[in-house]
Each structure stands twice: as structure tokens, then as C-alpha cells.
Design a protein around this motif. Structure first.
Motif, short mmCIF file in Angstrom:
data_model
loop_
_atom_site.label_atom_id
_atom_site.label_comp_id
_atom_site.label_asym_id
_atom_site.label_seq_id
_atom_site.Cartn_x
_atom_site.Cartn_y
_atom_site.Cartn_z
N VAL A 406 0.86 -1.18 0.00
CA VAL A 406 0.00 0.00 0.00
C VAL A 406 0.90 1.24 0.00
O VAL A 406 1.76 1.38 0.87
CB VAL A 406 -0.92 0.02 1.23
N PRO A 407 0.74 2.12 -0.98
CA PRO A 407 1.59 3.32 -1.02
C PRO A 407 1.30 4.25 0.14
O PRO A 407 0.18 4.29 0.67
CB PRO A 407 1.23 3.98 -2.36
N ALA A 408 2.29 5.04 0.52
CA ALA A 408 2.10 6.03 1.57
C ALA A 408 1.14 7.12 1.12
O ALA A 408 0.38 7.66 1.92
CB ALA A 408 3.43 6.64 1.97
N VAL A 425 -2.92 14.65 2.18
CA VAL A 425 -3.47 14.42 0.84
C VAL A 425 -4.72 13.56 0.97
O VAL A 425 -4.91 12.85 1.96
CB VAL A 425 -2.45 13.73 -0.09
N ASP A 426 -5.56 13.60 -0.03
CA ASP A 426 -6.80 12.82 -0.02
C ASP A 426 -6.47 11.33 -0.06
O ASP A 426 -5.86 10.83 -1.00
CB ASP A 426 -7.64 13.22 -1.24
N GLN A 427 -6.89 10.62 0.98
CA GLN A 427 -6.60 9.20 1.11
C GLN A 427 -7.64 8.30 0.44
O GLN A 427 -7.46 7.07 0.41
CB GLN A 427 -6.53 8.83 2.61
N SER A 428 -8.71 8.88 -0.07
CA SER A 428 -9.82 8.04 -0.54
C SER A 428 -9.42 7.04 -1.63
O SER A 428 -9.95 5.92 -1.64
CB SER A 428 -11.00 8.91 -0.98
N PRO A 429 -8.49 7.37 -2.57
CA PRO A 429 -8.11 6.33 -3.53
C PRO A 429 -7.49 5.10 -2.86
O PRO A 429 -7.71 3.97 -3.31
CB PRO A 429 -7.10 7.05 -4.44
N ARG A 530 -12.02 9.02 11.10
CA ARG A 530 -11.80 7.74 10.44
C ARG A 530 -10.42 7.20 10.81
O ARG A 530 -9.47 7.96 11.02
CB ARG A 530 -11.91 7.91 8.93
N LEU A 531 -10.32 5.88 10.90
CA LEU A 531 -9.04 5.18 10.99
C LEU A 531 -8.88 4.30 9.76
O LEU A 531 -9.79 3.54 9.41
CB LEU A 531 -8.98 4.29 12.23
N ASP A 532 -7.72 4.41 9.11
CA ASP A 532 -7.33 3.49 8.05
C ASP A 532 -6.23 2.59 8.59
O ASP A 532 -5.27 3.08 9.21
CB ASP A 532 -6.79 4.25 6.83
N ILE A 533 -6.34 1.30 8.36
CA ILE A 533 -5.35 0.33 8.84
C ILE A 533 -4.91 -0.54 7.67
O ILE A 533 -5.75 -1.08 6.94
CB ILE A 533 -5.92 -0.55 9.97
N CYS A 534 -3.60 -0.67 7.50
CA CYS A 534 -3.07 -1.51 6.42
C CYS A 534 -1.71 -2.04 6.83
O CYS A 534 -1.31 -1.92 8.00
CB CYS A 534 -2.99 -0.73 5.11
N GLY A 535 -0.97 -2.63 5.88
CA GLY A 535 0.28 -3.30 6.22
C GLY A 535 1.53 -2.63 5.72
O GLY A 535 2.63 -3.19 5.87
N SER A 536 1.43 -1.42 5.15
CA SER A 536 2.65 -0.76 4.67
C SER A 536 2.41 0.73 4.51
O SER A 536 1.27 1.19 4.37
CB SER A 536 3.12 -1.36 3.34
N LEU A 537 3.51 1.47 4.50
CA LEU A 537 3.53 2.91 4.27
C LEU A 537 4.72 3.18 3.35
O LEU A 537 5.66 3.89 3.69
CB LEU A 537 3.65 3.67 5.59
N PHE A 538 4.67 2.59 2.18
CA PHE A 538 5.82 2.53 1.28
C PHE A 538 5.76 3.65 0.25
O PHE A 538 4.69 3.98 -0.24
CB PHE A 538 5.82 1.17 0.58
N PRO A 539 6.90 4.26 -0.09
CA PRO A 539 8.27 3.97 0.34
C PRO A 539 8.76 4.86 1.48
O PRO A 539 9.96 4.90 1.73
CB PRO A 539 9.07 4.23 -0.92
N LEU A 540 7.84 5.61 2.12
CA LEU A 540 8.30 6.42 3.25
C LEU A 540 8.95 5.53 4.29
O LEU A 540 9.93 5.92 4.94
CB LEU A 540 7.13 7.20 3.86
#
Length: 581
Positions: A406-408, A425-429, A530-540
């Protein structure tokens, strides 16, 4: 006796070498006199140094900036400081631009800072008082010089920087990959004829120890930083934090919420205000905490959000006021009180004065995660509610694939993967991806106002021996824009200790506590939390291969990650709510 005399003679020669060794240029423009000198350090390495002063002022306090980014770019700042009654000294750090030696990032800055201040203090035009100014690398060298206790250094203004370099590079066990790879690629000599590879591809390279080769040439410091993911002895030389409370220095701390230095800068302020050994020093600290990222300090436009005219702060004027107060000792400023903390409240876009950070009177308040096991995407069933689940709920599941992280930031034609930003930035995408869990409140009926460090407590499990959990706190606008406010992450094997990693037992539920960093905001009525939860913050941050093979491993595994939210396994967002005004 001969040995003693010889040593004394050598010492005298070394002291004499700290005087001006060579005047390379001397120009006078109106009242501004500019000289370029070479100043010798204790090992004989000479550093290019510019001195700006008014010939009509025989002696004045000195403002010093030491930079690896070209001292000659400081002329405008020099004119401002000289006009304000100071002498301004700008120096190229060792191994950069016109200074001799080799750049070993941060390795010599403490001693070189001490030697430079000692040289400044010997000059006839110095009043005997020196201050240091600047941000990022230029801020860190201030702390490094300060802990050497050079006579004459009486005030510093380190903007957006660290006191522990490890804590700046690593968060929750993950490394700020794009930041350090990009910085070292720009500051490590590139062989002739070599063209840098596309960073989108280079940053995907495994093992991490080979990222420099993927970029195109050897970068020993990148290898070193990437292959020491735990805060052991490798980092001791650049861990100053425990020494800070012994300093007797007024310090102006300036940083933004979205800055990758935000945690370090705010923690430095809190440490100095609450634990400085001298009570007077505790009262001589100020924190300016704005809505900025690293490149926008003092501006109103940050990434995709315009925070309004109030966010556009004249940081240079604030620094001058601080130096007038503590360096020049100008009665016009010393007699004026100042607020220890000025923080910007995002949403209502206003500055707030406080006596401490976090502000007094905050009330930790929980919102609990709920769903029927289908919280994937913003169209899922994830909810944030003020009450915990009363009955068992199925966990939410996503698959974290290191080959498709998942991109940052959402990738666009204008913002490729390698150009991910720290700002809002807009996180909706991203919230349309099935590997992102989304939990939202209903539209708020009244504003939520908070200031401090939001914390997320999760009960999680995975089918791999390691995995990452990334959490974003988001403000959802009525038009659907989902603007990130704060972010945190945790690499599971470091959940209890950075020095003693502990692998996951596949399927076993464990608890994570993830701090999201300093943040203050007003979420208006009609918006959603809102909380978004995922497995990466790449490439930051680097991807977790999920294999626990270590820094030299190249294998990856897809992790099936779960977030649990049932009685006995609550998952929750805890906000530092401010009392109603």
C-alpha cells in the motif's frame, strides 16, 4: 621537562591555527562586510567560513550556522541578522562544498562545532556571546555542539531535528527508506558516467543492504544505517537525548505535525521543559508547532491542503525575537512574557497558546472499532463508536503483499510512488483497496477538539512470523475528501522491545499500542473521524517482508493480518480531547 615544553609548543601552534589561516575574499557592500576564511579544526582540517558584519559595529553577539548545504546560500539571512545588530557566521560542514575533509554524516559535527565556536570567541568582533540557528541537519549540529559545552554558546534554535538519530530514522522498528536513500544519493559522490536508477524500482530492492547498488553506486552510510535496525551501540555516538537536561540553554523548538522530525522535536521540548537540571532553563523553552511538513515550515499550503493565512508564520522573525531576548539581551524583548507553547489547531486553523505540550486539561477519550468482519475499503462496514462492542464480533482481515505494498500516498501521474509525501493528501483512492481496513464515525453532530498524541490500541494476529500494522487518523470532509491528520506504525516483532525482538506465533492474538505523533485539530460537525489500517507505508518506510529473515534476507511472504474487536480484545482510538471552551 623537554616533553612538557614540546607539548606546550604544539598546543600553542594548534591554538594559533584556530586563527584565520587564509583570507580568500573580502568584499564590502554598503555597511555589510563579507570575508571568506578557512578555519582549522583540531585535526588540521580547514572549514570554509563566511563572516558577515557591519564595519561600524566593532563588537556584537554572533549568530552561527553550520551547514552541509552550501554556506554561500546564506547571504540574505546574513543581511537580515547584521541589520538586526548581529555578526553572522556561515560555515560549510566538513567534507562539503569548499571545506576540507570527508563528509561522514553527523560524525564530526560536535567537535567541529566546539572548535568553530572557540574560534569565534577569540575574534575581536565577538562580544563573547554566540547563538546557533537552522533546521534539519543544520539543527542537529546545534544539539551536537551544545552537548560539548563550548564556552560562549548561550542560545540555540534547532528547527525540525533530532537528539536521537536512530529515533529519527526508525519508527516502530521500520526505517524511513525513501528519506535516507534519497538524501544519501544526493550527498554521496557518484562515479563519473553513472546514471541513477529509477527510485521506484530501486526502493523495492531486497535485501535492503543492496539498495545502494540498485540505485547505482556504493553508499557505505546507507548500508550502515539500513543494516542496524535496533538502537544498539552503533547509534550511541548520535544519541544525545540523555545529555540534554544538563544543558543551560534557552532553546526555540520549531516543527510541523507532518514533519518526519515532529516526534523528536516535540520530545526534545518536553524533555527540556520538564527535566532540565536548572529550573531557569525549564522556563527558557518555547515550542512552535504548526501544520507543516519538512519543506513547508512557515507556509500555509501544505501538500493538498491550504491551512489559511494564519498558518503562514514568519519563522525568521520569531528566531530574531528569541535571539534578541536571549543572545542580545535586548530589554525591549527580555521584559516581554512569552508563551511556552504555540500550537496550530487544524480544521479551525488558528494558533493556541499553552503552558505545556500536551496542553493542560486534556481528557483521553476512546472510540472503539466495530464491524461484522467486512471493514475492507471505505465502502465496508467498519465503524468507530464511543461504546465498546457488547458481544463477540468477527475480526477484519486483509492480505499484506510485500510485492504490492500500500503506497504512503495515492499514486498519480504527477506523484509517482517514489514521490510519496508526508503531508496531508486525499486518502480516498487508497481506501478503495481491499488491503485497507476503514473504520468511520457517523457524521459528527458537534465538533471534536483535541491536542496531544492520539494513540491506537489494536488486538491483532497474522499467519506469518512478522507483519506491520500502519494506522492513519483521517478527517473525512462532507464532499468525501479523506485528509490524513496523523500516522503511526508498528513492526510486530518489535512490539515489546526494540532490542529484544519477539516473533509472532501464527494465529496468536497480541496487543499493539501505536502512537500517531503530535497533532491538534478541530473536526467540525458534519465531518467524520476515520481510521485506516493496512500493512505498509511505502516507500516512506520500508516494507516488511513478513519472513523475519533479517536485513540480509530477500524472501517475502504474503501476510494474512487480522484486527480483532470483541469484549476482552478491544481495539480503540484514544484521542486527547480538550475541555469545552
Amino acid at each position: 621537562m623537554v616533553g612538557l615544553l614540546s607539548g606546550t609548543s604544539a598546543c600553542c601552534r594548534w591554538l594559533l591555527s584556530l586563527t584565520i589561516l587564509a583570507v580568500l575574499s573580502s568584499t564590502v557592500s554598503a555597511e555589510l562586510r563579507h570575508e571568506t576564511l578557512k578555519v582549522a579544526m583540531r585535526d588540521g582540517v580547514r572549514l570554509a567560513t563566511d563572516v558577515y558584519r557591519d564595519d561600524k559595529v566593532p563588537q556584537a553577539p554572533v549568530v552561527l550556522i553550520r551547514t552541509p548545504y552550501d554556506r554561500t546560500r546564506q547571504k540574505e539571512a546574513a543581511e537580515r541578522w547584521v541589520k538586526a545588530g548581529y555578526i553572522f557566521v556561515a560555515q560549510d560542514c566538513r567534507g562539503t562544498r569548499e571545506s576540507e575533509g570527508v563528509l561522514a554524516p553527523y560524525n564530526n559535527e560536535g567537535q567541529d562545532g566546539f572548535d568553530t565556536i572557540e574560534w569565534v570567541m577569540r575574534q575581536s568582533w565577538c562580544s563573547g556571546r554566540v547563538g546557533m540557528v537552522g533546521g534539519s541537519y543544520v539543527g542537529a549540529v546545534q544539539w551536537q555542539a551544545a552537548v560539548e559545552h563550548p564556552p560562549g554558546l548561550v542560545v540555540i534554535a534547532p528547527q525540525a531535528t533530532w537528539s536521537s538519530f536512530y529515533r529519527n530514522l526508525y519508527l516502530g522498528g521500520a526505517v524511513r527508506l525513501a528519506l535516507i536513500a534519497g538524501w544519501l544519493a544526493g550527498n554521496t559522490p557518484k562515479p563519473d558516467g553513472v546514471t541513477a536508477a529509477d527510485m521506484d524500482q530501486a526502493l523495492m530492492k531486497l535485501p535492503l543492504s543492496d539498495v545502494d547498488e540498485a540505485i547505482g553506486w556504493p553508499m557505505p552510510w546507507l548500508d550502515a544505517w539500513l543494516t542496524h535496525p535496533q538502537p544498539g551501540g552503533f547509534w550511541t555516538r548520535v544519541d544525545l537525548t540523555q545529555q540534554l537536561p544538563q544543558l543551560r540553554l534557552p532553546v526555540l523548538h520549531v516543527v510541523g505535525y507532518y514533519d518526519f522530525f515532529s516526534r523528536e522535536s516535540v520530545d526534545n521540548f518536553v524533555l527540556m521543559q520538564t527535566q532540565a537540571a536548572h529550573p531557569e532553563t525549564r522556563q527558557q523553552q518555547q515550542l512552535i508547532l504548526g501544520p507543516w511538513d519538512h519543506g513547508t515550515i512557515g507556509r500555509s499550503q501544505v501538500a493538498e491542503v491550504d491551512f489559511g493565512a494564519a498558518a503562514a508564520l514568519d519563522v525568521a522573525a520569531i528566531q530574531q525575537d528569541w535571539f534578541d531576548r536571549f543572545l542580545k539581551l535586548d530589554p525591549a524583548t527580555t521584559d516581554k512574557p512569552f508563551s511556552p507553547v504555540r500550537y496550530f489547531s487544524m480544521g479551525d486553523n488558528r494558533w493556541v497558546d499553552a503552558q505545556s505540550w500536551p496542553p493542560p486539561g486534556i481528557r483521553p477519550t476512546s472510540w472503539y472499532l466495530h464491524s461484522d468482519g467486512r471493514a475492507n475499503t471505505r465502502r465496508g462496514t467498519g465503524q468507530l463508536l464511543p461504546v465498546p462492542p457488547a458481544a463477540s464480533q468477527p475480526p477484519d482481515t486483509f492480505r499484506a503483499d510485500p510485492q504490492n505494498p500500500v503506497p504512503a500516498s495515492p499514486v498519480t501521474a504527477a506523484r509517482p510512488l517514489k514521490a510519496a509525501v508526508w503531508g496531508p493528501v486525499d486518502q480516498s483512492p487508497l481506501e478503495d483497496r481491499n488491503d485497507v481496513l476503514v473504520y468511520s464515525t457517523a457524521p459528527l453532530t458537534e465538533a471534536v477538539v483535541f491536542a496531544g498524541t492520539p494513540v491506537v490500541q489494536l488486538h491483532v494476529s497474522a499467519d506469518t512470523v512478522d507483519a506491520d500494522w500502519v494506522v492513519k487518523l483521517v478527517d473525512v470532509h462532507p464532499d468525501g475528501r479523506a485528509i490524513n491528520l496523523a500516522t503511526g506504525l508498528q513492526r510486530a516483532r518489535y512490539r515489546r522491545s526494540l532490542l529484544q525482538p519477539e516473533l509472532l506465533q501464527p494465529g496468536e492474538v497480541c496487543e499493539l499500542t501505536i502512537e500517531l505523533g503530535p497533532c491538534a485539530a478541530t473536526i467540525p460537525a458534519g465531518h467524520q473521524l476515520r481510521l485506516d489500517i493496512c500493512g505498509s507505508l511505502f516507500p516512506l518506510f520500508d516494507r516488511n517482508p513478513n519472513t523475519a529473515e533479517g536485513i540480509f534476507g530477500s524472501g517475502t511472504a504474503i501476510a494474512t493480518e487480522q484486527v480483532h474487536h470483541s469484549p476482552g480484545r478491544l481495539s480503540q482510538l484514544i484521542l486527547p480531547i480538550l475541555p469545552a471552551q
